[in-house]
Scaffold this motif. Structure first.
Motif, PDB file in Angstrom:
ATOM      1  N   GLY A  16       0.936  -1.051   0.009  1.00 38.41           N
ATOM      2  CA  GLY A  16       0.089   0.025  -0.109  1.00 38.41           C
ATOM      3  C   GLY A  16       0.842   1.200  -0.103  1.00 38.41           C
ATOM      4  O   GLY A  16       1.997   1.151  -0.462  1.00 38.41           O
ATOM      5  N   GLN A  17       0.436   2.300   0.368  1.00 34.24           N
ATOM      6  CA  GLN A  17       1.131   3.477   0.445  1.00 34.24           C
ATOM      7  C   GLN A  17       2.353   3.349   1.339  1.00 34.24           C
ATOM      8  O   GLN A  17       3.148   3.848   0.753  1.00 34.24           O
ATOM      9  CB  GLN A  17       0.312   4.757   0.957  1.00 34.24           C
ATOM     10  N   ALA A  18       2.303   2.752   2.470  1.00 34.03           N
ATOM     11  CA  ALA A  18       3.675   2.653   3.343  1.00 34.03           C
ATOM     12  C   ALA A  18       4.772   1.496   2.357  1.00 34.03           C
ATOM     13  O   ALA A  18       5.542   2.323   2.508  1.00 34.03           O
ATOM     14  CB  ALA A  18       3.168   1.784   4.707  1.00 34.03           C
ATOM     15  N   GLY A  19       4.177   0.737   2.120  1.00 29.32           N
ATOM     16  CA  GLY A  19       4.994  -0.450   1.339  1.00 29.32           C
ATOM     17  C   GLY A  19       5.958   0.194   0.007  1.00 29.32           C
ATOM     18  O   GLY A  19       7.138   0.026   0.087  1.00 29.32           O
ATOM     19  N   VAL A  35       9.443  -6.365  -1.951  1.00 29.02           N
ATOM     20  CA  VAL A  35       8.015  -5.991  -1.416  1.00 29.02           C
ATOM     21  C   VAL A  35       7.066  -6.981  -1.808  1.00 29.02           C
ATOM     22  O   VAL A  35       6.884  -7.579  -3.137  1.00 29.02           O
ATOM     23  CB  VAL A  35       7.321  -4.653  -1.790  1.00 29.02           C
ATOM     24  N   LEU A  36       6.491  -7.583  -0.920  1.00 29.77           N
ATOM     25  CA  LEU A  36       5.440  -8.726  -0.953  1.00 29.77           C
ATOM     26  C   LEU A  36       3.884  -8.098  -0.493  1.00 29.77           C
ATOM     27  O   LEU A  36       3.679  -7.482   0.321  1.00 29.77           O
ATOM     28  CB  LEU A  36       5.550  -9.850  -0.229  1.00 29.77           C
ATOM     29  N   VAL A 131      10.245  -5.188   7.356  1.00 28.49           N
ATOM     30  CA  VAL A 131       9.417  -3.848   7.551  1.00 28.49           C
ATOM     31  C   VAL A 131       8.047  -4.275   7.543  1.00 28.49           C
ATOM     32  O   VAL A 131       7.656  -4.861   6.073  1.00 28.49           O
ATOM     33  CB  VAL A 131       9.633  -2.667   6.602  1.00 28.49           C
ATOM     34  N   ALA A 132       7.289  -4.386   8.356  1.00 28.08           N
ATOM     35  CA  ALA A 132       5.683  -4.298   8.519  1.00 28.08           C
ATOM     36  C   ALA A 132       5.007  -3.299   7.936  1.00 28.08           C
ATOM     37  O   ALA A 132       4.905  -2.279   8.964  1.00 28.08           O
ATOM     38  CB  ALA A 132       5.159  -4.804   9.688  1.00 28.08           C
ATOM     39  N   PHE A 378       8.303  -1.221  11.658  1.00 31.57           N
ATOM     40  CA  PHE A 378       6.902  -0.781  11.360  1.00 31.57           C
ATOM     41  C   PHE A 378       6.788   0.490  10.539  1.00 31.57           C
ATOM     42  O   PHE A 378       7.533   1.369  10.833  1.00 31.57           O
ATOM     43  CB  PHE A 378       5.985  -0.877  12.640  1.00 31.57           C
ATOM     44  N   LEU A 379       5.779   0.332   9.702  1.00 33.35           N
ATOM     45  CA  LEU A 379       5.220   1.655   9.212  1.00 33.35           C
ATOM     46  C   LEU A 379       3.945   1.887   8.637  1.00 33.35           C
ATOM     47  O   LEU A 379       3.254   0.700   8.496  1.00 33.35           O
ATOM     48  CB  LEU A 379       5.987   1.659   7.595  1.00 33.35           C
ATOM     49  N   GLY A 380       3.439   2.960   8.829  1.00 31.85           N
ATOM     50  CA  GLY A 380       2.102   3.196   8.467  1.00 31.85           C
ATOM     51  C   GLY A 380       1.184   3.212   9.754  1.00 31.85           C
ATOM     52  O   GLY A 380      -0.106   3.410   9.561  1.00 31.85           O
ATOM     53  N   LEU A 381       1.773   3.422  11.068  1.00 26.72           N
ATOM     54  CA  LEU A 381       0.978   3.447  12.255  1.00 26.72           C
ATOM     55  C   LEU A 381       0.499   4.887  12.326  1.00 26.72           C
ATOM     56  O   LEU A 381       1.174   5.643  12.208  1.00 26.72           O
ATOM     57  CB  LEU A 381       1.783   2.956  13.335  1.00 26.72           C
TER      58      LEU A 381
END
Length: 436
Positions: A16-19, A35-36, A131-132, A378-381
């Motif tokens: 998504g936007q974070a990935g 990226v998966l 990276v989650a 983590f990313l997008g929190l």
């Protein structure tokens, strides 16, 4: 699942936007990564939203720095499909190494050696870092108070698509953040009788004195708030880009025929009980609204800006009957309510991430996305580093920070001590054979 198919430095889970943002920054730093994504790029924008959804921020604001919406007015609000297309185009712009249709099943730290082993639906991957980037909107939450054994259609806002999806009859929408109020408005415009359960909320103006509220939060430093104010953890934002972008006005909705009720408390058979806090919730929303107007006026005066006066922004509708004489109990069957839409948020799901990076409540333990488990990020929190973290442009800046931390760790691991450097510099002895 025993053969390692791929090895990479950093695995990003989610496109998504974070990935996509994470991939861009790692690419710039020359960090090998993959990226998966279990579905398509930005899939939630396509199939995890209602049909008429548009972005809550204008096109000039809700985007990454490296690409504009060239087919939209900067002040318009991008439809959800256009937002998804934007992220696909952005990923192609720098050839992001994204593999779609791959589900990550389990991530475990390796024992006695660095890195992680990742089981996926397509095989096994090994990575030094993970990276989650799956974001906060994973599992729709319907609270346990939801009525049982009642002849009602009950769906979460994540499963709502359009008014035609619902049976004949009135609708109770529970939750008055951005999703709930937009869905309630759409249902009312479609001719439905709507009951909207309103809890605590912030209610910024859509625009004020020729500037969108996104601009005002920026120049006033609100987007960069590093910590949530105490007691504001569960306060939603009632804002909308629908119909060209208008300020959410709950009293205005009521004067058009919508019935407002307080926070939903319980159900007993077909009878719903609401807390007697509707007027208080509206008043606090008004305080938030007026505080931003006051701050904007002060900013204009302090900086000598030539922006037009807007006294009408402070005019409010009188309290409707449903506010002055609030409904505390409603027999849904007698009121003709046949549907409940739960706009009650989401829970994260990190069951696939088998590492020591969570607190006792299962929430990520991290500092600006760098988790308590070395090598996991983590990313997008929400509030990852600031108020703007969960917005499109905010996640891009958080991704840059996380990518920089990964690059720093890689630089440390590239260090060789004196003995290692000497061994590497020593000439390699050639073995020769002498014959008599």
């Amino acid at each position: 699942m025993t053969t390692v198919k791929i090895k990479t430095d950093t695995l990003i889970v989610g496109a998504g936007q974070a990935g996509v943002a994470m991939s861009e920054h790692l690419s710039k730093l020359g960090v090998p990564h993959l990226v998966l994504e279990r579905n398509r790029i930005a899939e939630r924008w396509r199939t995890g939203r209602w049909d008429s959804l548009v972005a809550n921020g204008p096109a000039w604001h809700d985007r990454f720095p490296g690409l504009a919406f060239d087919d939209l007015s900067p002040d318009s609000f991008a439809p959800k499909e256009r937002v998804a297309d934007y992220f696909e185009a952005y990923a192609k712009k720098f050839n992001a190494p994204i593999r779609t249709g791959v589900d990550v099943l389990k991530v475990e730290r390796n024992v006695g050696r660095p890195g992680f082993t990742i089981e996926t639906s397509e095989g096994v991957i090994e990575a030094a870092r993970v990276v989650a980037a799956t974001g906060p909107f994973q599992n729709p939450v319907i609270p346990p108070i939801a009525p049982k054994d009642q002849p009602l259609l009950q769906i979460h806002s994540a499963d709502y698509r359009n008014p035609g999806q619902l049976p004949e009859g009135a609708v109770l929408v529970v939750g008055a953040g951005s999703s709930g109020v937009q869905i309630a408005d759409e249902l009312q415009r479609a001719g439905k009788q709507v009951y909207l359960s309103v809890g605590a909320h912030d209610r910024p103006p859509r625009a004020y004195r020729n500037r969108d509220f996104c601009w005002w939060l920026g120049v006033l430093g609100e987007w960069d708030q590093a910590a949530m104010k105490p007691g504001r953890e569960h306060v939603t934002i009632a804002v909308s880009g629908a119909h060209g972008g208008r300020t959410v006005d709950f009293r205005g909705l009521a004067h058009r025929g919508m019935t407002l009720v307080g926070l939903t408390q319980s159900f007993d058979g077909s009878v719903a009980t609401f807390q007697p806090n509707l007027a208080e919730n509206l008043a606090r929303g008004d305080e938030n609204y007026l505080a931003l107007l006051d701050a904007a006026d002060a900013y204009i005066e302090r900086n000598g800006l030539d922006l037009p006066q807007e006294p009408e922004a402070r005019i409010t509708f009188p309290d409707p009957e449903c506010v002055t004489h609030p409904i505390l109990q409603l027999d849904l069957a007698k009121a003709g309510v046949t549907s409940i839409i739960w706009a009650t948020g989401f829970a994260t799901d990190y069951s696939w991430l088998k590492v020591n990076a969570f607190d006792a409540n299962g929430k990520p333990q991290h500092q600006r996305g760098v988790s308590s488990e070395p090598g996991v990020y983590f990313l997008g929190l929400p509030w990852q580093s600031r108020r703007g973290s969960s917005f499109i442009w905010g996640v891009w800046h958080d991704a840059k920070y996380v990518a920089d931390q990964i690059a720093i760790q890689r630089s440390y691991l590239d260090y060789h001590d004196a003995a290692q450097r000497q061994a590497e510099a020593a000439p390699v002895a050639l073995e020769t054979t002498v014959s008599a």
